[in-house]
Design a protein around this motif. Structure first.
Motif, short mmCIF file in Angstrom:
data_model
loop_
_atom_site.label_atom_id
_atom_site.label_comp_id
_atom_site.label_asym_id
_atom_site.label_seq_id
_atom_site.Cartn_x
_atom_site.Cartn_y
_atom_site.Cartn_z
N ALA A 1 20.47 37.01 48.86
CA ALA A 1 19.36 37.08 50.16
C ALA A 1 19.78 35.79 50.78
O ALA A 1 19.99 34.66 50.42
CB ALA A 1 18.13 37.04 50.02
N PRO A 2 20.28 36.05 52.13
CA PRO A 2 20.72 35.00 52.99
C PRO A 2 20.04 33.66 53.20
O PRO A 2 20.27 32.61 53.20
CB PRO A 2 21.10 35.35 54.23
N MET A 3 18.63 33.78 53.10
CA MET A 3 17.50 32.73 53.55
C MET A 3 16.46 32.77 52.53
O MET A 3 15.32 33.13 52.80
CB MET A 3 16.93 33.00 55.16
N PRO A 4 16.81 32.75 51.37
CA PRO A 4 15.68 32.53 50.21
C PRO A 4 14.40 31.80 50.54
O PRO A 4 14.58 30.68 50.92
CB PRO A 4 16.37 32.27 49.01
N GLY A 5 13.34 32.25 50.26
CA GLY A 5 11.90 31.45 50.69
C GLY A 5 11.97 31.01 52.09
O GLY A 5 11.48 29.65 52.26
N TYR A 6 12.48 31.73 53.07
CA TYR A 6 12.54 31.16 54.40
C TYR A 6 13.09 29.81 54.59
O TYR A 6 12.54 28.68 55.42
CB TYR A 6 10.94 31.28 54.98
N ALA B 1 15.40 29.53 60.12
CA ALA B 1 15.09 30.89 59.29
C ALA B 1 14.30 31.77 60.12
O ALA B 1 14.15 32.96 59.97
CB ALA B 1 14.78 30.47 57.95
#
Lengths: 241, 106
Positions: free
Chosen positions: B52-57, B73
């Protein structure tokens, strides 16, 4: 409220995925059967309202007892856009949260869609339209109750899924989930009411219930605006405080 | 009513995203219940989701600037939701016109 992978067993997430897919299909069919006029109101707002709800979901607010909650937005969307568009909008939000941000599992995505994008809008719309019919003069109460019940319904659905999966017994998970979300639902209700008033004030969505709140509803509204930092009716706030 | 009502909502959305660094870091309702009832540790991440490109925002490249990372993000996410739903809107309209032509009443 986003369930991670491995909290649910296969039969539970698979069932939820099937039901969610059917619900999204039903919502799309229902939108296509709406009148031209209704479509012209709701459809062009889906993108912007979805982006707003996504952003609002990032803002966790603390609740008493060392926990936080965030908006789900089901009642807000169901009241402004209608039930079917709200199901579609929230589904897209929940799916992108999992794919882009690891928020909510991939395998259990259908369950998260079911809880937040199907059950929550159904409960929110059901409570809202029922209360508007029974108490037509108390729109603000209907909005607050709709938001609170939408969160409770989603929390109950998540608790049921966890229990059915055998992850944790009914008797402990149901009261725990409902207890915390009863508090979180108060935040949801305050934000929902503030956002609806902001939308009405700006005249952004003419179809948002535009009836002037009266009596107790107006006092609740004035107080609900304060935490959100929105321009509440000062006189009203002073009178209550 | 403003000419492009959705534009105003996008402006409000951007303002909301700027508040994201102030969000509470306490566990949310489900996380709290999972930790109290001792099943928090069961959580796993599917291999496909690891990318996922932006884990945890957050944006991994900006890990030293937590606030900026979260805001960017959030803006990217809001834009992704907006564009995805614009696509859905277009599909709903296109299909609707098709069906209306097909079933036009006399």
């Amino acid at each position: 409220m986003h369930i991670p992978d491995n909290f649910l067993d296969t039969k539970t997430w698979a069932t939820a995925a099937v039901v969610s897919t059917a619900a999204i299909g039903g919502a799309v069919r229902s939108i296509r059967h709406k009148s031209e006029e209704e479509m012209a109101r709701a459809i062009p707002m889906m993108g912007a309202m979805g982006a707003f709800v996504f952003a609002a979901m990032m803002i966790n607010f603390p609740v008493p007892g060392g926990t936080s909650g965030h908006l789900v937005g089901a009642a807000l969307l169901a009241i402004t856009l209608g039930l079917a568009p709200s199901i579609v909008v929230l589904s897209v939000v929940v799916i992108l949260q999992a794919l882009l941000f690891q928020d909510g599992g991939l395998v259990v995505m259908g369950a998260n869609v079911f809880n937040m994008a199907v059950i929550a809008p159904l409960a929110g719309a059901g409570v809202y339209y029922t209360l508007r019919r029974v108490f037509p003069r108390h729109g603000s109460w209907a909005e607050l109750a709709s938001a609170w019940f939408s969160v409770m319904a989603a929390a109950a659905a998540a608790a049921v899924e966890l229990a059915v999966s055998g992850t944790v017994p009914w008797i402990v998970v149901l009261p725990a989930m409902l207890g915390w979300h009863a508090l979180i639902g108060v935040g949801e209700a305050a934000i929902t009411l503030s956002a609806l008033r902001l939308i009405n004030r700006a005249g952004i969505l003419p179809q948002a219930n535009g009836t002037a709140p009266t009596g107790a509803g107006k006092r609740v509204e004035a107080l609900a605006m304060v935490p959100a930092g929105l321009p509440a009716d000062r006189e009203e706030v002073d009178r209550i405080a | 009513m403003p000419k492009r009502p959705w534009l105003w909502i996008l402006v409000i959305t951007a303002v909301v995203v700027l508040l994201a660094p102030l969000a509470s870091r306490l566990p949310d309702g489900l996380q709290r219940v999972a930790s109290d009832l001792g099943f928090e540790g069961r959580a796993t991440t599917a291999p496909a989701q690891e990318r996922a490109p932006m884990p945890g925002y957050s944006i991994p490249l900006l890990s030293s600037h937590a606030g900026l990372s979260k805001v960017l993000a959030g803006l990217a996410g809001a834009l992704a939701v907006f564009l995805a739903l614009k696509g859905v809107e277009a599909l709903l309209r296109a299909r609707d016109h098709g069906s209306r032509q097909g079933f036009r009443r006399p």
